[in-house]
Design an enzyme around this catalytic site. Structure first.
Site, PDB file in Angstrom:
ATOM      1  N   THR A  98     -10.603   0.969 -18.251  1.00 24.32           N
ATOM      2  CA  THR A  98     -11.555   0.860 -18.958  1.00 24.32           C
ATOM      3  C   THR A  98     -11.849  -0.910 -19.122  1.00 24.32           C
ATOM      4  O   THR A  98     -10.683  -1.800 -18.264  1.00 24.32           O
ATOM      5  CB  THR A  98     -10.969   0.767 -20.725  1.00 24.32           C
ATOM      6  OG1 THR A  98     -10.334   0.721 -21.243  1.00 24.32           O
ATOM      7  CG2 THR A  98     -11.436   3.222 -20.497  1.00 24.32           C
ATOM      8  N   ASN A 102      -6.315   4.027 -12.742  1.00 25.07           N
ATOM      9  CA  ASN A 102      -5.398   2.761 -12.093  1.00 25.07           C
ATOM     10  C   ASN A 102      -3.748   3.173 -12.364  1.00 25.07           C
ATOM     11  O   ASN A 102      -3.498   3.756 -13.298  1.00 25.07           O
ATOM     12  CB  ASN A 102      -5.316   1.471 -12.913  1.00 25.07           C
ATOM     13  CG  ASN A 102      -4.341   0.062 -12.480  1.00 25.07           C
ATOM     14  OD1 ASN A 102      -4.120   0.062 -11.505  1.00 25.07           O
ATOM     15  ND2 ASN A 102      -3.657  -0.638 -13.481  1.00 25.07           N
ATOM     16  N   GLY A 126       1.194  -1.744  -0.300  1.00 21.48           N
ATOM     17  CA  GLY A 126      -0.115  -0.189  -0.194  1.00 21.48           C
ATOM     18  C   GLY A 126       1.228   1.116   0.303  1.00 21.48           C
ATOM     19  O   GLY A 126       0.288   2.251   0.401  1.00 21.48           O
ATOM     20  N   ARG A 151     -15.473 -14.451 -10.147  1.00 21.98           N
ATOM     21  CA  ARG A 151     -15.129 -13.165 -10.159  1.00 21.98           C
ATOM     22  C   ARG A 151     -16.740 -12.774 -10.036  1.00 21.98           C
ATOM     23  O   ARG A 151     -16.769 -11.326  -9.488  1.00 21.98           O
ATOM     24  CB  ARG A 151     -14.822 -12.853 -11.297  1.00 21.98           C
ATOM     25  CG  ARG A 151     -13.277 -13.481 -11.571  1.00 21.98           C
ATOM     26  CD  ARG A 151     -12.492 -13.145 -12.765  1.00 21.98           C
ATOM     27  NE  ARG A 151     -11.204 -13.443 -13.608  1.00 21.98           N
ATOM     28  CZ  ARG A 151     -10.181 -13.351 -12.663  1.00 21.98           C
ATOM     29  NH1 ARG A 151     -10.758 -12.216 -11.560  1.00 21.98           N
ATOM     30  NH2 ARG A 151      -9.165 -13.573 -13.006  1.00 21.98           N
ATOM     31  N   HIS A 161       0.228   1.471 -13.474  1.00 23.92           N
ATOM     32  CA  HIS A 161       0.316   0.475 -13.738  1.00 23.92           C
ATOM     33  C   HIS A 161       2.298   1.141 -14.057  1.00 23.92           C
ATOM     34  O   HIS A 161       2.944   1.757 -14.106  1.00 23.92           O
ATOM     35  CB  HIS A 161      -0.032  -0.091 -15.314  1.00 23.92           C
ATOM     36  CG  HIS A 161       0.406  -0.716 -15.745  1.00 23.92           C
ATOM     37  ND1 HIS A 161      -0.002  -2.575 -15.314  1.00 23.92           N
ATOM     38  CD2 HIS A 161       1.686  -1.675 -16.381  1.00 23.92           C
ATOM     39  CE1 HIS A 161       0.609  -3.822 -15.686  1.00 23.92           C
ATOM     40  NE2 HIS A 161       1.471  -2.598 -16.548  1.00 23.92           N
ATOM     41  N   ARG A 173      -6.167  -7.672  -8.500  1.00 20.62           N
ATOM     42  CA  ARG A 173      -7.244  -9.015  -9.482  1.00 20.62           C
ATOM     43  C   ARG A 173      -7.816  -8.538 -10.068  1.00 20.62           C
ATOM     44  O   ARG A 173      -7.971  -7.413 -10.925  1.00 20.62           O
ATOM     45  CB  ARG A 173      -8.300  -8.464  -8.219  1.00 20.62           C
ATOM     46  CG  ARG A 173      -8.068  -9.463  -7.167  1.00 20.62           C
ATOM     47  CD  ARG A 173      -7.243 -10.864  -6.773  1.00 20.62           C
ATOM     48  NE  ARG A 173      -8.465 -12.295  -7.291  1.00 20.62           N
ATOM     49  CZ  ARG A 173      -7.741 -13.155  -8.138  1.00 20.62           C
ATOM     50  NH1 ARG A 173      -6.428 -13.742  -7.454  1.00 20.62           N
ATOM     51  NH2 ARG A 173      -8.732 -14.168  -8.137  1.00 20.62           N
ATOM     52  N   ILE A 174      -7.763  -9.257 -11.879  1.00 19.18           N
ATOM     53  CA  ILE A 174      -8.266  -8.794 -12.624  1.00 19.18           C
ATOM     54  C   ILE A 174     -10.032  -8.993 -12.740  1.00 19.18           C
ATOM     55  O   ILE A 174     -10.339  -9.550 -12.351  1.00 19.18           O
ATOM     56  CB  ILE A 174      -7.801  -9.153 -14.213  1.00 19.18           C
ATOM     57  CG1 ILE A 174      -6.842  -9.503 -14.221  1.00 19.18           C
ATOM     58  CG2 ILE A 174      -9.020  -9.190 -15.300  1.00 19.18           C
ATOM     59  CD1 ILE A 174      -6.100 -10.427 -15.802  1.00 19.18           C
ATOM     60  N   LEU A 175     -10.872  -7.608 -13.092  1.00 16.23           N
ATOM     61  CA  LEU A 175     -11.797  -6.593 -12.460  1.00 16.23           C
ATOM     62  C   LEU A 175     -12.695  -7.136 -14.274  1.00 16.23           C
ATOM     63  O   LEU A 175     -11.598  -6.682 -14.985  1.00 16.23           O
ATOM     64  CB  LEU A 175     -11.821  -5.272 -12.389  1.00 16.23           C
ATOM     65  CG  LEU A 175     -11.250  -5.770 -10.948  1.00 16.23           C
ATOM     66  CD1 LEU A 175     -11.266  -3.889 -10.339  1.00 16.23           C
ATOM     67  CD2 LEU A 175     -11.735  -5.819  -9.528  1.00 16.23           C
ATOM     68  N   LEU A 190      -7.539  -4.616 -20.372  1.00 12.09           N
ATOM     69  CA  LEU A 190      -6.341  -5.248 -19.299  1.00 12.09           C
ATOM     70  C   LEU A 190      -5.476  -3.475 -19.956  1.00 12.09           C
ATOM     71  O   LEU A 190      -4.639  -3.825 -20.551  1.00 12.09           O
ATOM     72  CB  LEU A 190      -6.061  -6.043 -18.906  1.00 12.09           C
ATOM     73  CG  LEU A 190      -5.255  -6.361 -17.698  1.00 12.09           C
ATOM     74  CD1 LEU A 190      -5.282  -6.409 -16.806  1.00 12.09           C
ATOM     75  CD2 LEU A 190      -4.154  -7.993 -18.239  1.00 12.09           C
TER      76      LEU A 190
HETATM   77  C1  GAR Z   1       3.416  -0.340  -7.391  1.00 15.83           C
HETATM   78  O1  GAR Z   1       4.716  -1.269  -8.255  1.00 15.83           O
HETATM   79  C2  GAR Z   1       2.050  -0.869  -8.157  1.00 15.83           C
HETATM   80  O2  GAR Z   1       2.377   0.136  -9.556  1.00 15.83           O
HETATM   81  C3  GAR Z   1       2.118  -2.135  -9.246  1.00 15.83           C
HETATM   82  O3  GAR Z   1       1.884  -2.777  -7.734  1.00 15.83           O
HETATM   83  C4  GAR Z   1       2.740  -2.274  -6.882  1.00 15.83           C
HETATM   84  C5  GAR Z   1       2.137  -2.136  -5.431  1.00 15.83           C
HETATM   85  O4  GAR Z   1       2.802  -1.405  -4.734  1.00 15.83           O
HETATM   86  N1  GAR Z   1       0.528  -1.938  -9.798  1.00 15.83           N
HETATM   87  C6  GAR Z   1       0.142  -3.599 -10.348  1.00 15.83           C
HETATM   88  O5  GAR Z   1       1.255  -4.320 -11.333  1.00 15.83           O
HETATM   89  C7  GAR Z   1      -0.988  -3.452 -11.144  1.00 15.83           C
HETATM   90  N2  GAR Z   1      -0.763  -4.314 -12.097  1.00 15.83           N
HETATM   91  P1  GAR Z   1       2.302  -0.910  -2.997  1.00 15.83           P
HETATM   92  O6  GAR Z   1       1.606  -1.661  -2.971  1.00 15.83           O
HETATM   93  O7  GAR Z   1       3.048  -1.011  -2.284  1.00 15.83           O
HETATM   94  O8  GAR Z   1       1.952   0.712  -4.348  1.00 15.83           O
END
Ligand code: GAR
Length: 197
Positions: A141, A107, A12, A65, A109, A91-93, A144
């Site tokens: 959207t 989101n 988080g 799901r 990424h 999780r994929i929504l 993915l």
């Molecule tokens: C982050 O690096 C985020 O970009 C990635 O997970 C990590 C979460 O770290 N997200 C994805 O890979 C989404 N596909 P955090 O829990 O410390 O924020």
């Protein structure tokens, strides 16, 4: 003031960066941190900051799901957010769920989208021989990691970098990018946010 719900699966750190930025003034307030994983370290961090938390463990749903998302939707709706931020939510929504929050869901990424959608982005960037890497905040959207891009941060790939090095060097840029985009999005602004590391 916009009401913001944040969905997490892990530590988080992005959630904390969003929450700390919201605490600086009153453009938005965090109304819920929701995790799909009871071990998500972010749940404690949110609770320690006085933010309501909910955990909906996806595992008892055994791949159903629709049923998982029905619970997710119930918890989210109860918090009545204006904006939903996916922050390391793994999780994929389904498009059905996403459509219920169309225009309100963001989101982050860890790649320069549209490159490297999905998982293992740092390793894949290295294997592709990229000279730069980065992260993207986009609107969610049904496709993915495919919605409209709202901001990106870019960092150099250095000689000898491992996937872990890249992830560690990128994370502080994620923490700058996501709050910057959320601030604009909360006021209806969609000009791109660009951060060069
Ligand atoms: C982050 O690096 C985020 O970009 C990635 O997970 C990590 C979460 O770290 N997200 C994805 O890979 C989404 N596909 P955090 O829990 O410390 O924020």
């Amino acid at each position: 003031m916009k009401r913001v719900a944040i969905l997490i699966s892990g530590g988080g750190s992005n959630m904390v960066s969003l929450v700390e930025d919201m605490a600086r003034d009153s453009f938005a307030e965090p109304v819920l941190v929701l995790a799909n994983n009871p071990d998500a370290g972010g749940l404690e961090k949110a609770a320690a900051r006085g933010i309501p938390t909910v955990c909906i463990d996806h595992r008892p749903f055994k791949g159903d799901r629709k049923a998982f998302e029905a619970e997710l939707h119930k918890a989210l709706s109860a918090a009545n957010p204006d904006i939903v931020c996916l922050a390391g939510f793994m999780r994929i929504l389904t498009p059905d769920f996403i459509n219920k929050w169309a225009g309100k869901m963001l989101n982050i990424h860890p790649s320069i989208l549209p490159l490297f959608r999905g998982l293992h982005t740092h390793q894949r960037a290295l294997e592709a021989g990229m000279c730069v890497h980065g992260c993207t905040v986009h609107e969610v959207t049904g496709e993915l990691d495919g919605g409209p891009i709202l901001g990106q941060a870019v960092i150099p790939v250095l000689a000898g970098d491992t996937a872990g090095d890249l992830a560690a060097r990128l994370l502080p840029f994620e923490h700058k990018l996501y709050p910057a985009v959320l601030r604009k999005f909360a006021t209806g602004e969609r000009t791109p946010t660009q951060i060069l590391g």
